[in-house]
Design an enzyme around this catalytic site. Structure first.
Site, short mmCIF file in Angstrom:
data_model
loop_
_atom_site.label_atom_id
_atom_site.label_comp_id
_atom_site.label_asym_id
_atom_site.label_seq_id
_atom_site.Cartn_x
_atom_site.Cartn_y
_atom_site.Cartn_z
N PRO A 106 4.18 -4.10 15.84
CA PRO A 106 4.28 -3.99 17.25
C PRO A 106 3.25 -3.81 17.88
O PRO A 106 2.99 -3.95 19.33
CB PRO A 106 5.01 -2.79 17.41
CG PRO A 106 5.17 -2.08 16.04
CD PRO A 106 4.50 -3.06 15.02
N CYS A 152 -0.74 18.78 -22.57
CA CYS A 152 -1.62 19.60 -22.76
C CYS A 152 -1.89 20.65 -21.61
O CYS A 152 -2.60 21.60 -21.90
CB CYS A 152 -2.96 18.65 -22.64
SG CYS A 152 -2.97 18.51 -20.75
N GLN A 192 1.07 -1.31 0.14
CA GLN A 192 0.07 0.05 -0.04
C GLN A 192 0.97 1.08 0.09
O GLN A 192 0.51 2.33 0.14
CB GLN A 192 -0.90 0.05 1.33
CG GLN A 192 -1.78 -1.10 1.46
CD GLN A 192 -2.40 -1.33 2.80
OE1 GLN A 192 -3.44 -0.72 3.10
NE2 GLN A 192 -1.70 -2.04 3.67
N ASN A 193 2.14 0.99 0.04
CA ASN A 193 3.12 2.10 0.23
C ASN A 193 3.45 2.93 -1.19
O ASN A 193 3.47 2.16 -2.18
CB ASN A 193 4.34 1.57 0.88
CG ASN A 193 4.21 1.34 2.16
OD1 ASN A 193 3.06 1.54 2.70
ND2 ASN A 193 5.09 0.66 2.94
N VAL A 194 3.48 4.19 -1.07
CA VAL A 194 3.82 4.90 -2.19
C VAL A 194 5.28 5.13 -2.52
O VAL A 194 5.60 6.16 -3.32
CB VAL A 194 2.86 6.12 -2.18
CG1 VAL A 194 1.39 5.76 -2.46
CG2 VAL A 194 3.23 7.02 -0.86
N GLY A 210 3.20 -4.53 9.12
CA GLY A 210 3.06 -3.01 9.23
C GLY A 210 1.97 -2.33 8.76
O GLY A 210 2.02 -1.28 8.03
N SER A 240 -2.54 -1.23 9.36
CA SER A 240 -3.57 -1.21 10.23
C SER A 240 -4.61 -2.12 9.58
O SER A 240 -5.61 -2.18 10.24
CB SER A 240 -3.89 0.35 10.80
OG SER A 240 -4.30 1.08 9.29
N ALA A 274 9.07 -4.60 12.25
CA ALA A 274 9.40 -5.39 10.82
C ALA A 274 10.81 -5.80 10.66
O ALA A 274 11.40 -6.74 10.38
CB ALA A 274 8.79 -4.65 9.66
N HIS A 296 -1.60 1.69 -4.21
CA HIS A 296 -1.91 3.09 -3.77
C HIS A 296 -1.02 3.88 -4.93
O HIS A 296 -0.89 5.07 -4.62
CB HIS A 296 -1.84 3.31 -2.46
CG HIS A 296 -2.99 2.72 -1.80
ND1 HIS A 296 -2.80 2.45 -0.22
CD2 HIS A 296 -4.19 2.20 -2.07
CE1 HIS A 296 -4.33 2.02 0.06
NE2 HIS A 296 -4.85 1.69 -0.93
#
Ligand code: BV8
Ligand code: ZN
Length: 248
Positions: free
Chosen positions: A222, A158, A101-103, A195, A197, A239, A119
């Site tokens: 954790p 554009c 999910q990390n960017v 890591g 939620s 982690a 994401h």
């Protein structure tokens, strides 16, 4: 840390492992998580004013400046032992699929291949009008501090405003990555959920699908996680400490 022997055997014999990651895997690289009470980004910023298409329409300079400061922070960070252990796992198991999910790009820099970014990425901005990718200079002319406004660049095709290449709340996830992630979750024997939620959908369906398909789901976090199934485990810890021990 002592691991359950049954769990270790499942991991050793696994044919396909999915590693599903969230902001917590990058925390030890110095990148803030979203929902941690003290250090999380959402304890200091309102997601609705920064991480929605409406926020960008209302105040593009605020939103672009915020994402540029996060991109600069990532460029100045390094993969940590958690990212490295995930890359190492691919040498031990026939098939590993990393779904994040990390960017940030820390999995790639640690050596993981074919990472599925649900994401999007801070490093792939695109035109908000014609969707053409925009090639960023390595650093902006003025390095933005957290909270500093910055005008987004304009598309060379554009003239539209360039937007961050991330998925905002209310936007669809990239279909190819999401379908590949769901298919991997349905196919794997073990899913490591590291890591996260697990509150943002549809990404949070990934471990749910694995569990329903009979895989063992192992949370590395954790903080205590709400779970119940016979096939679910919690390895409580950071982690960068737990994963190297698990993979060794
Ligand atoms: C969509 C990118 C169709 C930008 C992000 C079903 C039910 C309810 C709501 C919904 C639903 N389906 C869809 C929704 C709406 C919404 C949603 O899920 N809302 C939730 C919050 C209720 N979802 C969407 O809008 C999605 N799109 O569904 O499109 C649609 C369209 C219109 C209407 C309906 C549907 C798009 C969501 C994408 C949002 N984009 N980010 C950016 O980065 O700025 S979300 C954001 O949360 C993060 O980017 C991240 O990707 C994601 C998940 O967060 P985590 O990574 O888990 O991070 P968090 O801080 O929460 O947790 C960190 C964890 O790490 C903690 O557990 C902590 O204990 C742990 N930790 C800390 N240190 C360590 C550690 N663990 C290990 N080691 C450590 N050292
Ligand atoms: Zn354009």
């Amino acid at each position: 840390m002592v691991f359950d022997q049954g769990l270790l055997a499942q991991l050793r014999e696994a044919r396909h492992v999915v590693v599903f990651t969230g902001a917590g895997v990058s925390a030890e690289s110095g990148i803030a998580t979203f929902r941690d009470a003290l250090s999380g980004l959402w304890s200091r910023f309102d997601p609705m004013q920064l991480a929605t298409p409406e926020a960008f329409e209302d105040d593009p300079e605020l939103v672009w400046g915020w994402y540029e400061s996060r991109r600069m922070q990532v460029l100045g960070s390094l993969p940590n032992p958690g990212h490295l252990a995930i890359a190492e796992l691919a040498k031990r198991v026939p098939q590993v699929t990393v779904v994040t999910q990390n960017v940030d790009d820390l999995h790639e820099r640690a050596g993981s291949a074919n990472v599925l970014h649900l994401h999007g990425s801070l490093h792939q901005p695109r035109c908000s009008r014609c969707a053409q990718p925009f090639r960023m200079p390595p650093a902006p002319p003025v390095e933005p501090a957290e909270g500093r406004r910055l005008a987004p660049p304009h598309c060379e095709h554009c003239g539209g405003q360039v937007r961050p290449g991330v998925v905002w709340f209310g936007e669809s996830l990239p279909v190819d990555a999401l379908e590949a992630a769901f298919a991997a979750a349905a196919d794997c024997d073990v899913l490591l959920s590291v890591g996260t939620s697990g509150v943002v959908y549809p990404a949070a369906q990934v471990p749910e699908i694995a569990l329903h398909s009979g895989a063992a789901v192992v949370h590395v976090n954790p903080e205590p996680q709400a779970f119940g199934g016979q096939h679910e485990w919690l390895l409580a810890g950071a982690a960068g400490e737990v994963l190297p021990l698990l993979v060794q």
